[in-house]
Design an enzyme around this catalytic site. Structure first.
Site, PDB file in Angstrom:
ATOM      1  N   ASP A   4      96.267  18.202  48.449  1.00  0.00           N
ATOM      2  CA  ASP A   4      95.049  19.092  48.179  1.00  0.00           C
ATOM      3  C   ASP A   4      93.740  18.593  48.793  1.00  0.00           C
ATOM      4  O   ASP A   4      93.432  17.274  48.648  1.00  0.00           O
ATOM      5  CB  ASP A   4      94.968  19.393  46.919  1.00  0.00           C
ATOM      6  N   ASP A 104      93.529  24.505  52.683  1.00  0.00           N
ATOM      7  CA  ASP A 104      93.129  23.120  52.311  1.00  0.00           C
ATOM      8  C   ASP A 104      94.616  22.830  51.426  1.00  0.00           C
ATOM      9  O   ASP A 104      94.310  21.642  50.541  1.00  0.00           O
ATOM     10  CB  ASP A 104      91.879  23.310  51.480  1.00  0.00           C
ATOM     11  N   GLU A 105      95.613  23.154  51.485  1.00  0.00           N
ATOM     12  CA  GLU A 105      96.882  22.738  50.819  1.00  0.00           C
ATOM     13  C   GLU A 105      98.133  22.705  51.443  1.00  0.00           C
ATOM     14  O   GLU A 105      98.264  23.602  52.340  1.00  0.00           O
ATOM     15  CB  GLU A 105      96.772  23.605  49.444  1.00  0.00           C
TER      16      GLU A 105
END
Length: 357
Positions: A4, A104-105
């Site tokens: 993350d 974003d992961e």
DNA sequence: GTATGCTTTCGGC
DNA sequence: TTACGGCCGAAAGCATAC
């Protein structure tokens, strides 16, 4: 493991302008309706100290940061997409199987290259954190677990710049004390229902009768919640293809029920979507419209065709028809209006003619 | 009864 | 005083076909 990116949009802004690093940084989606209307997308940890959170109205964030030297910035998606692409490229080199989730992961299956060892996985994770930091100047947080579900919750446990390992034999003890809304699928509404059932922690959920759970949440979701409480999850890390839908939505200048006014905005969205489809070489079968009403409740209408649609005019006409229906079936005023297409198929290759040669 | 497809809502980021 | 984004995917709920 789950990777993350920490307070991603705000961290990208800090990277572009390091002078703001020690100040509260709030990245905002301005709706354009009034000076400060809109919502907070992401805030750095300095801003969070003051109680600023994602999704919060901008005016509220300003109130919390009154008399503080804070920085408010509009989102710059192009920048974040570029940084994201670079980081994802690094992460992929560490994974047997890779699954990007949003901007974003990402899930990484490292079972093989870590030889099933959590200690080897830890070394991989540490190396990855170093490499991303030195190449892109972005800190990330990582959760390592026996499956995606546990990895995801582990990644949330310590951040920013955190690394949390949860081995199979630790899973039950790790999960039990955590609030039930840490589970994927337990948002605001489901959490309220859980509370009314006396379920506050994942441990409470472990002790809750599975029959009652499926009675309340339905067969599939109930069974999922039950398994999740035990840290059970056999979903594979799977490479994702192109998006299955493309949508655009925006806030109207003022609340209205006037179809003509709404279509002004919607036509622009249709054009934007149509251009994006053209670039990807896609056709679509389903058109949906979505409206956020004055009280922030959400309504949508959609229509699916037997064969793909090709022209911008068709998209606009269907969207207009759907909005006509939607307005007809409510008395509320509309605050935000959007359109979505899905049911993609690849545009057939242009037929080559002799005359082309 | 099962499979499948469509519409609508929910939740995550 | 009120005040609040823009995306995406998953799944429930319903209808239909066999």
């Amino acid at each position: 493991m789950l990777v993350d990116f920490d307070y991603f949009f705000a961290q990208c802004e800090e990277g572009r302008n390091p002078l703001i690093r020690d100040k509260p940084v709030v990245v905002c989606v301005y709706s354009g309706r009034t000076e400060d209307s809109g919502a907070v997308s992401t805030a750095n940890y300095v801003a969070r100290e003051y109680g600023v959170k994602s999704g919060m109205p901008i005016f509220l964030a300003k109130k919390k940061l009154a008399n503080v030297d804070a920085v408010f910035l509009p989102v710059d998606r192009d920048l974040y997409e570029e940084v994201s692409f670079n980081i994802m490229s690094v992460l992929k080199t560490y994974a047997d199987l890779f699954e990007q989730v949003g901007i974003d992961e990402a899930y990484l299956d490292v079972t093989e290259r870590a030889h099933g060892s959590f200690e080897e996985a830890r070394r991989l994770a540490e190396k990855m954190m170093d490499e991303v930091k030195s190449r892109e100047k972005i800190s990330i947080s990582i959760g390592v677990g026996p499956n995606k579900l546990v990895a995801k919750i582990a990644a949330d446990f310590k951040k920013p710049n955190g690394l949390t390992l949860v081995k199979p034999e630790q899973t039950q003890d790790f999960l039990a004390p955590l609030p039930v809304n840490r589970l994927l699928g337990v948002g605001k509404k489901t959490n309220e229902i859980m509370k009314s059932l006396g379920v506050k922690t994942i441990g409470d959920l472990v002790r809750f009768d599975v029959k009652k759970l499926t009675g309340v949440f339905g067969e599939k979701l109930g069974a999922y919640f039950h398994d999740a409480a035990f840290g059970l999850d056999d979903s594979p890390v799977k490479e994702r293809g192109e998006a299955e839908s493309i949508s655009r939505i925006s806030t109207l200048k003022e609340d209205t029920r006037d179809l003509t006014v709404i279509m002004n905005t919607i036509k622009a969205h249709c054009e934007d979507i149509y251009m994006s489809l053209g670039q990807k070489g896609l056709r679509f079968k389903t058109v949906s419209v979505v409206a956020v009403m004055k009280p922030l409740s959400i309504r949508s209408r959609s229509k699916t065709f037997e064969s793909s649609l090709t022209h911008l005019e068709m998209l606009e006409n269907v969207a207009e028809e759907l909005f006509r229906r939607l307005i007809d079936e409510t008395n509320l005023e509309i605050r935000r209006a959007g359109v979505k297409v899905s049911g993609f198929s690849k545009e057939p290759d242009q037929q080559k003619h002799l005359s082309d040669f």
